[in-house]
Design an enzyme around this catalytic site. Structure first.
Site, PDB file in Angstrom:
ATOM      1  N   GLY A 160      11.505  11.037  -4.773  1.00 21.60           N
ATOM      2  CA  GLY A 160      11.834  11.246  -3.126  1.00 21.60           C
ATOM      3  C   GLY A 160      10.894  10.162  -2.532  1.00 21.60           C
ATOM      4  N   LYS A 161      11.319  10.306  -1.016  1.00 26.58           N
ATOM      5  CA  LYS A 161      10.616   9.476  -0.234  1.00 26.58           C
ATOM      6  C   LYS A 161       9.527  10.368   0.582  1.00 26.58           C
ATOM      7  CE  LYS A 161      14.193   6.485   1.342  1.00 26.58           C
ATOM      8  NZ  LYS A 161      13.521   5.019   1.290  1.00 26.58           N
ATOM      9  N   GLY A 162       8.132   9.812   0.655  1.00 22.00           N
ATOM     10  CA  GLY A 162       7.231  10.611   1.563  1.00 22.00           C
ATOM     11  C   GLY A 162       6.887   9.570   2.448  1.00 22.00           C
ATOM     12  N   GLY A 163       6.903   9.698   3.752  1.00 23.38           N
ATOM     13  CA  GLY A 163       6.585   8.694   4.760  1.00 23.38           C
ATOM     14  C   GLY A 163       7.074   7.379   4.431  1.00 23.38           C
ATOM     15  N   PHE A 164       6.157   6.457   4.711  1.00 23.02           N
ATOM     16  CA  PHE A 164       6.478   5.119   4.123  1.00 23.02           C
ATOM     17  C   PHE A 164       6.764   4.825   2.678  1.00 23.02           C
ATOM     18  CE2 PHE A 164       5.942   3.306   8.106  1.00 23.02           C
ATOM     19  CZ  PHE A 164       4.652   3.835   8.731  1.00 23.02           C
ATOM     20  N   ALA A 165       6.241   5.842   1.920  1.00 21.44           N
ATOM     21  CA  ALA A 165       6.263   5.628   0.345  1.00 21.44           C
ATOM     22  C   ALA A 165       7.540   6.093  -0.044  1.00 21.44           C
ATOM     23  CB  ALA A 165       5.061   6.680  -0.138  1.00 21.44           C
TER      24      ALA A 165
ATOM     25  N   LYS B 186       2.780   7.473  -5.168  1.00 21.61           N
ATOM     26  CA  LYS B 186       3.154   7.129  -3.765  1.00 21.61           C
ATOM     27  C   LYS B 186       3.188   5.468  -4.080  1.00 21.61           C
ATOM     28  CE  LYS B 186       2.168   9.501   0.085  1.00 21.61           C
ATOM     29  NZ  LYS B 186       1.189  10.365   1.036  1.00 21.61           N
TER      30      LYS B 186
ATOM     31  N   ASP C 292      -1.766  19.861   9.201  1.00 21.31           N
ATOM     32  CA  ASP C 292      -0.131  19.796   9.032  1.00 21.31           C
ATOM     33  C   ASP C 292       0.321  20.746   7.902  1.00 21.31           C
ATOM     34  OD1 ASP C 292       2.284  17.304   8.660  1.00 21.31           O
ATOM     35  OD2 ASP C 292       2.294  19.322   9.471  1.00 21.31           O
TER      36      ASP C 292
END
Ligand SMILES: CC[C@@H]1C(=O)N(C)c2cncnc2N1C1CCCC1
Length: 311
Positions: free
Chosen positions: A37-42, A59, A153
């Site tokens: 999947g995607k995590g932020g810019f990664a 990442k 967070d």
């Protein structure tokens, strides 16, 4: 022949070039697996290191996305903080390196996703499950706070479950390290989900108490099935947080101990919140024996009554 799914610029092999102290070049090869999947810019993939046969969650951040100093600075801060941590309830930081195109951050693979997916499937958890997950999250926070780190967070999506069903606190993108005791932080970037009132207030600074606030929001969310201040629009949510406007729904059974603990944490003045040790002493954590780990069956269905009988 190229696999039909493989698009042009993504290769399946990643090579890390290591310049040894004697000038020799060593190449470590990794094989890119499943897209996670995607995590932020990664973009995140399973990554198999071909020597140690170790599999991690990698990442992969394209350097072109890091051209703004701000995002590069944020990534370096995340790496600097996370790589120094080692605790059973903190996501393991395995390794990081870069090549001409990307920065690679290799993290402990958590194959049972996060509490977000768990709650989406289960709607809400039994008290014994909430106790088990909250306990692990608080152990992880005790470790972070003892190293002067505030996560800032803590939310369902940042609490990961590995194959052994251990809870791991992850994503240190908004974390900060205090330089001295008593230091107060003023700025916060990003959109933390369980934002504490003092952060919204912006006048006084904030500190460890913002993570304590998040454990109150977490406990409520696990037991009720949705966050205490959630509304359809962010501004209204922020107003409710500032007003401390939340209540327990009549139709959802939440024990008196749980209500008492959560209400003692979700108070507007950070100084009035219990600290982590006081939270662990609360009746909510001593009213019954709490399992160290839950069976993977609880990813789909509540623990069976025969399982619960032992507690
Ligand atoms: C590597 C990013 C993130 C994560 O932090 N960990 C530890 C993780 C560990 N194992 C699987 N996935 C993980 N994720 C997912 C991938 C897509 C969204 C968040």
């Amino acid at each position: 022949t190229r696999r039909p799914s493989q698009d042009s610029q993504e290769s399946q092999i990643v090579e890390e070039k290591i310049v040894k102290i004697n000038g020799e070049i060593e190449i470590k090869s990794y094989s890119k697996g499943r897209f996670l999947g995607k995590g932020g810019f990664a973009r995140v993939y399973e990554l198999l290191s071909l020597d140690a046969k170790q599999i991690t969650a990698a990442k992969i951040i394209s350097k072109s996305a890091l051209n703004k100093a701000r995002s590069r600075q944020k990534l370096m801060s995340e790496i600097k903080i996370h790589r120094a941590l080692k605790h059973p309830n903190i996501v393991g930081f395995e390794h990081f390196f870069e090549d001409s195109e990307n920065v690679y951050i290799l993290l402990e693979l958590c194959s049972n996703q996060t509490l977000n997916e768990l709650l989406r499937r289960r709607k809400r958890l039994t008290e014994i499950e909430a106790q088990c997950y909250l306990l692990q999250c608080i152990e992880g926070l005790k470790y972070l706070h003892s190293h002067r780190i505030i996560h800032r967070d803590i939310k369902l999506g940042n609490l990961f479950l590995n194959d052994k069903m251990q809870l791991k606190i992850g994503d240190f993108g908004l974390a900060t390290k205090l330089e001295f005791d008593g230091e107060k932080k003023r700025t916060i970037c990003g959109t933390p989900n369980y934002i504490a009132p003092e952060v919204l207030d912006g006048k006084i600074g904030h500190s460890y108490e913002v993570d304590i606030w998040s454990t109150g929001v977490l406990g409520y969310t696990l037991l009720v099935g949705k966050p205490p201040f959630e509304t359809s629009d962010v501004k209204t949510t922020y107003r409710r947080i500032k007003m401390n406007a939340y209540s327990f729904p009549e139709n959802i059974p939440v024990s008196d101990e749980a209500k008492d603990l959560i209400s003692s944490i979700l108070v507007s003045n950070p100084a009035d919140r219990p600290n982590l040790d006081e939270i662990l002493k609360h009746d909510f954590f001593s009213k019954n024996a709490i399992p160290k780990l839950l069976p993977a069956s609880t990813l789909a269905v509540p623990p069976s009554s025969s399982y619960l009988r032992q507690f």
